[in-house]
Design an enzyme around this catalytic site. Structure first.
Site, short mmCIF file in Angstrom:
data_model
loop_
_atom_site.label_atom_id
_atom_site.label_comp_id
_atom_site.label_asym_id
_atom_site.label_seq_id
_atom_site.Cartn_x
_atom_site.Cartn_y
_atom_site.Cartn_z
N HIS A 22 0.65 -1.46 -0.28
CA HIS A 22 -0.05 -0.46 -0.33
C HIS A 22 0.54 1.09 -0.18
O HIS A 22 0.70 1.87 -0.79
CB HIS A 22 -0.80 0.15 0.92
CG HIS A 22 -1.58 -0.92 0.92
ND1 HIS A 22 -3.14 -1.20 2.07
CD2 HIS A 22 -2.23 -2.37 1.00
CE1 HIS A 22 -3.91 -1.67 1.58
NE2 HIS A 22 -3.50 -2.89 0.48
N ASP A 118 -5.68 4.86 2.08
CA ASP A 118 -5.76 3.16 1.27
C ASP A 118 -7.10 2.66 1.76
O ASP A 118 -7.93 3.09 2.85
CB ASP A 118 -4.46 2.56 1.26
CG ASP A 118 -4.18 1.58 2.40
OD1 ASP A 118 -4.84 2.83 3.20
OD2 ASP A 118 -2.90 1.63 3.04
N ALA A 394 -4.38 -13.02 0.46
CA ALA A 394 -4.82 -12.17 0.23
C ALA A 394 -5.34 -11.87 -1.13
O ALA A 394 -6.47 -12.76 -1.49
CB ALA A 394 -4.12 -10.57 -0.35
N GLN A 396 -4.81 -12.67 -4.48
CA GLN A 396 -4.27 -12.85 -5.28
C GLN A 396 -4.21 -14.00 -6.50
O GLN A 396 -4.20 -13.82 -7.80
CB GLN A 396 -2.69 -13.33 -5.18
CG GLN A 396 -1.60 -11.99 -4.07
CD GLN A 396 -0.67 -12.05 -2.95
OE1 GLN A 396 -0.15 -13.68 -3.07
NE2 GLN A 396 0.00 -11.24 -2.27
N1 UDP Z 1 9.39 -5.84 -4.00
C1 UDP Z 1 11.02 -5.60 -3.52
N2 UDP Z 1 11.74 -6.81 -4.01
C2 UDP Z 1 11.58 -7.64 -3.22
C3 UDP Z 1 9.99 -7.70 -3.40
C4 UDP Z 1 9.03 -7.01 -3.25
O1 UDP Z 1 11.91 -4.31 -4.48
O2 UDP Z 1 12.49 -8.30 -2.99
C5 UDP Z 1 8.80 -4.42 -3.71
C6 UDP Z 1 8.49 -5.28 -5.21
O3 UDP Z 1 9.15 -4.66 -6.68
C7 UDP Z 1 6.39 -4.43 -4.77
C8 UDP Z 1 6.24 -5.15 -3.57
O4 UDP Z 1 7.65 -4.64 -3.25
O5 UDP Z 1 6.92 -3.01 -5.37
C9 UDP Z 1 5.62 -5.55 -3.39
O6 UDP Z 1 4.34 -5.48 -3.47
P1 UDP Z 1 3.03 -5.96 -4.55
O7 UDP Z 1 2.03 -5.42 -4.02
O8 UDP Z 1 3.19 -6.98 -5.05
O9 UDP Z 1 2.70 -7.44 -2.66
P2 UDP Z 1 3.06 -7.54 -1.22
O10 UDP Z 1 4.00 -7.37 -0.45
O11 UDP Z 1 1.67 -6.12 -1.32
O12 UDP Z 1 2.34 -8.83 -1.66
#
Ligand code: UDP
Length: 480
Positions: A22, A118, A394, A396
């Site tokens: 978020h 958000d 979530a 996904q």
């Molecule tokens: N991310 C990153 N490096 C990693 C893992 C994740 O930079 O090794 C970043 C990715 O680029 C994205 C965010 O973390 O911007 C993850 O957001 P996403 O909505 O895909 O998944 P969530 O973490 O909310 O499940």
């Protein structure tokens, strides 16, 4: 803290709930407003339980000067929150405690023209109503989930059983039927607090002055979700606030550490489209058995890879949601014996966190095995990289279906039930097969070319004259 009086440009505030999925897109939207639309932003941050990566992303030296990070006073959540708690329940409690100071903070900031929150920071609606500040919501998931979320309060009244026990898919107004298998985790058990809090937050969506969605017109043409929200009578009667597709807003710059430099220079030595990135978002963790299958499957595929790896967690699939970056253990202790040695010429193992956007943007990267968080999905689309979808938690599963069936740039892995009847497992042979399919097969090339088309249309949407850019310009003008 900055006083509102010091600020001469129109002043807006942002407030994400905890969690990088978020914070990252809201921060990008804030940067976009400051850089392209000449406004000042106060970015209000909850530091309670913040991850190491969050601190890195909010380092003031990396942000434009008109974007000020303002830390809300830390809240003591120790009596309400524990590690076994589910994500939305925990986020809700942290927000409730942290927002005790929100009213005073907004007054001290001389009442910004609007607050952008958000989906889980909805207690702010009540505080801002009292202060006369309009609140906009930034929806960080696809419009598909937004349509379902608008419909959920009605569904909740009409359906008595669990949604997963319905004998038919869910008919979200104006949209194509949604499989109950794809429902987000929070909707799987209506007796659970997680469901109650999700329902509470989405019931408040109608209080928003408008809703920004991280998508763009061309992507929406591949499905009917946004069109339904804009035109179906159900949403008009609700009434749903105006919905604005303002994306894709993704991380553009990343702090590159010394170990990141090593990854990027390794990529420089690989041939174009030859490397698969494997990364499971900020929270994703696998069971020990699944991690072994993944590692051996990659090895068997004989394709080049970058594997972002975390200590296995047999209990939950979002094991690092609140603490990613703190868990840089030595992967040798939990990867299959000899794996690192055997694959040293084939791939790189990166503990915990990698510069995902830099990797996706590198010409050597040809595929992305992802948990399908919406930010990761957009980052893949923006860089024209086809995906292998591996939804974990979530919303996904819903995103994965969108990417494979509607946008058609992804392929799924088939999981089988574990022998002892436990969680489903994707076996090594299946991983090797699908990895080769995307990296070497003809279908992979077709998906890559579709992803490249979306890459171009995404870039166009964000330039002056593009759909998202111009929409944001007109909203900012109306605010001014
Ligand atoms: N991310 C990153 N490096 C990693 C893992 C994740 O930079 O090794 C970043 C990715 O680029 C994205 C965010 O973390 O911007 C993850 O957001 P996403 O909505 O895909 O998944 P969530 O973490 O909310 O499940």
């Amino acid at each position: 803290m900055v006083s509102g009086q010091e600020v001469t440009k129109p002043h807006f505030a942002f407030l994400p709930s905890p969690g990088l999925g978020h914070l990252i897109p809201l921060l990008e939207f804030a940067k976009h407003l400051v850089i392209h639309h000449n406004v000042h932003v106060s970015f209000l941050v909850i530091n309670t339980e913040a991850s190491a990566v969050q601190h890195q992303l909010l380092d003031p030296s990396t942000l434009p000067s008109d974007l000020r990070v303002i830390n809300l006073p830390p809240a003591d959540v120790s009596s309400r929150v524990n590690d076994s708690m589910k994500v939305i329940t925990r986020l809700t409690y942290i927000c409730q405690e942290s927002f005790k100071h929100l009213r005073a903070t907004l007054i001290e900031l001389n009442l910004p023209k609007a607050l952008i929150i958000d989906i889980f920071a909805t207690d702010a609606f009540f505080i801002c109503k009292e202060l006369g500040i309009p609140v906009y919501s930034f929806f960080t998931s696809p419009t598909k989930l937004l349509a379902l979320s608008f419909y959920l309060p009605k569904l909740d009244k009409e359906v008595e059983c669990e949604y997963v026990d319905l004998p038919h898919p869910i008919q979200v107004p104006g949209c194509k039927p949604m499989r109950t298998d794809d429902l987000l985790d929070q909707l799987l058990n209506r007796k659970d607090e997680e469901y109650r809090y999700y329902l509470q937050h989405v019931s408040r969506l109608t209080m928003a002055a408008g809703i920004f969605v991280n998508t763009w017109d061309d992507l929406e043409l591949k499905s009917n979700w946004l069109n339904a929200i804009k035109n179906d009578p159900f949403y008009k009667i609700l009434p749903a606030p105006p919905v604005y597709p303002v994306g894709p807003l993704i991380k553009r710059e990343e702090v590159v550490t010394e170990s990141d430099e090593f990854i990027l220079s390794w990529l420089d030595k690989q041939v174009p489209n030859s490397v698969l990135l494997v990364a499971l978002g900020s929270g994703g963790t696998l069971t020990a058995e699944q991690l072994t299958e993944l590692a051996i499957g990659l090895e068997m595929s004989k394709q080049k890879f970058i594997l972002v790896v975390r200590k296995p967690n047999d209990l939950i699939a979002h094991g690092t949601f609140f603490n990613v970056g703190k868990d840089r253990d030595d992967p040798v202790s939990y990867l299959p014996e000899g794996f690192m040695k055997r694959t040293s010429g084939q791939g790189l193992v990166v503990p915990s966190w990698a510069p995902q956007v830099k990797i996706l943007g590198h010409e050597a990267t040809g595929g992305f095995l992802s948990h399908c968080g919406w930010n990761s999905s957009l980052e893949s689309l923006v860089h024209g990289v086809p995906m292998i979808v591996w939804p974990l938690y979530a919303e996904q599963r819903m995103n994965a279906t969108l990417l494979t069936e509607e946008v058609a740039i992804g392929v799924e892995l088939v999981a089988v039930s574990a022998v002892a009847g436990g969680r489903k497992v994707v076996k090594r042979e299946e991983i090797a097969r699908v990895v080769r399919f995307v990296m070497e097969g003809e279908e992979g090339k077709v998906m890559r070319s579709k992803a490249r088309e979306l890459k171009q249309s995404a870039a166009k949407a964000l330039k002056s004259g593009g759909s998202s850019y111009d929409l944001v310009s007109s909203i900012v003008e109306s605010w001014k």
